[in-house]
Design a protein around this motif. Structure first.
Motif, PDB file in Angstrom:
ATOM      1  N   THR A  21       0.847  -1.192   0.000  1.00  0.00           N
ATOM      2  CA  THR A  21       0.000   0.000   0.000  1.00  0.00           C
ATOM      3  C   THR A  21       0.883   1.242   0.000  1.00  0.00           C
ATOM      4  OG1 THR A  21      -0.085   0.129   2.398  1.00  0.00           O
ATOM      5  CG2 THR A  21      -1.801  -1.194   1.307  1.00  0.00           C
ATOM      6  N   ARG A  22       0.295   2.374  -0.245  1.00  0.00           N
ATOM      7  CA  ARG A  22       1.025   3.640  -0.249  1.00  0.00           C
ATOM      8  C   ARG A  22       1.660   3.891   1.125  1.00  0.00           C
ATOM      9  NH1 ARG A  22       0.808   8.266  -3.651  1.00  0.00           N
ATOM     10  NH2 ARG A  22      -0.763   7.247  -4.899  1.00  0.00           N
ATOM     11  N   ALA A  64      -7.964  -0.316  -0.259  1.00  0.00           N
ATOM     12  CA  ALA A  64      -6.617   0.252  -0.304  1.00  0.00           C
ATOM     13  C   ALA A  64      -5.979  -0.177  -1.618  1.00  0.00           C
ATOM     14  CB  ALA A  64      -5.777  -0.245   0.872  1.00  0.00           C
ATOM     15  N   CYS A  65      -5.305   0.751  -2.257  1.00  0.00           N
ATOM     16  CA  CYS A  65      -4.647   0.456  -3.523  1.00  0.00           C
ATOM     17  C   CYS A  65      -3.289  -0.195  -3.256  1.00  0.00           C
ATOM     18  CB  CYS A  65      -4.450   1.739  -4.325  1.00  0.00           C
ATOM     19  SG  CYS A  65      -5.994   2.527  -4.776  1.00  0.00           S
ATOM     20  N   LEU A  66      -2.919  -1.129  -4.120  1.00  0.00           N
ATOM     21  CA  LEU A  66      -1.633  -1.815  -4.007  1.00  0.00           C
ATOM     22  C   LEU A  66      -0.769  -1.475  -5.208  1.00  0.00           C
ATOM     23  CD1 LEU A  66      -2.926  -5.317  -2.891  1.00  0.00           C
ATOM     24  CD2 LEU A  66      -1.747  -3.638  -1.469  1.00  0.00           C
ATOM     25  N   GLN A 101      -5.882  -4.220  -5.553  1.00  0.00           N
ATOM     26  CA  GLN A 101      -6.533  -3.529  -4.450  1.00  0.00           C
ATOM     27  C   GLN A 101      -6.868  -4.509  -3.333  1.00  0.00           C
ATOM     28  OE1 GLN A 101     -10.272  -1.772  -5.541  1.00  0.00           O
ATOM     29  NE2 GLN A 101     -11.072  -3.650  -6.435  1.00  0.00           N
TER      30      GLN A 101
END
Length: 115
Positions: free
Chosen positions: A27-28, A58-60, A46
């Motif tokens: 994740t960020r 959450a974006c990956l 995600q």
């Protein structure tokens, strides 16, 4: 497994349940903790999970395509300090109170009449 979609057929991009992402994705927030940033790459996958109010995501990003975080330059520090200075000035008494004023109150503690 409601959110298990590694091929992206159901959600459009590969989707994993919380804590089940494959190695090589982060994740960020995880990237930032490692001193990295996405560096302009597209979202690779995600995470989706249920919580009390609904569904969170959450974006990956791929770790192998990341770049190091840019260091703070003197100009960026000045801009950051100027931004924070505005948040420390009380709109009622116009003093720099030395701390960031809470938005829920809107004034410094001595000017707060709700206490």
């Amino acid at each position: 497994m409601r959110f298990w979609d590694p091929d992206g057929e159901k959600h459009g991009i590969p989707t994993y349940p919380l804590r089940m992402a494959p190695e090589g994705l982060a994740t960020r927030r995880q990237l930032r903790a490692s001193g990295l940033r996405p560096g302009g790459q597209e979202v690779a996958a995600q995470l989706l999970w249920r919580y009390r109010r609904g569904i969170a995501h959450a974006c990956l990003y791929r770790i192998d395509l990341t770049k190091p975080v840019r260091p703070m330059t003197p100009g960026r520090w000045r801009a950051h300090e100027a931004m924070m200075r505005r948040r420390r000035i009380c709109p009622a008494c116009r003093r720099d109170v030395g701390y960031v004023i809470r938005t829920s109150i809107g004034t410094c503690e001595p000017c707060d009449t709700t206490r």
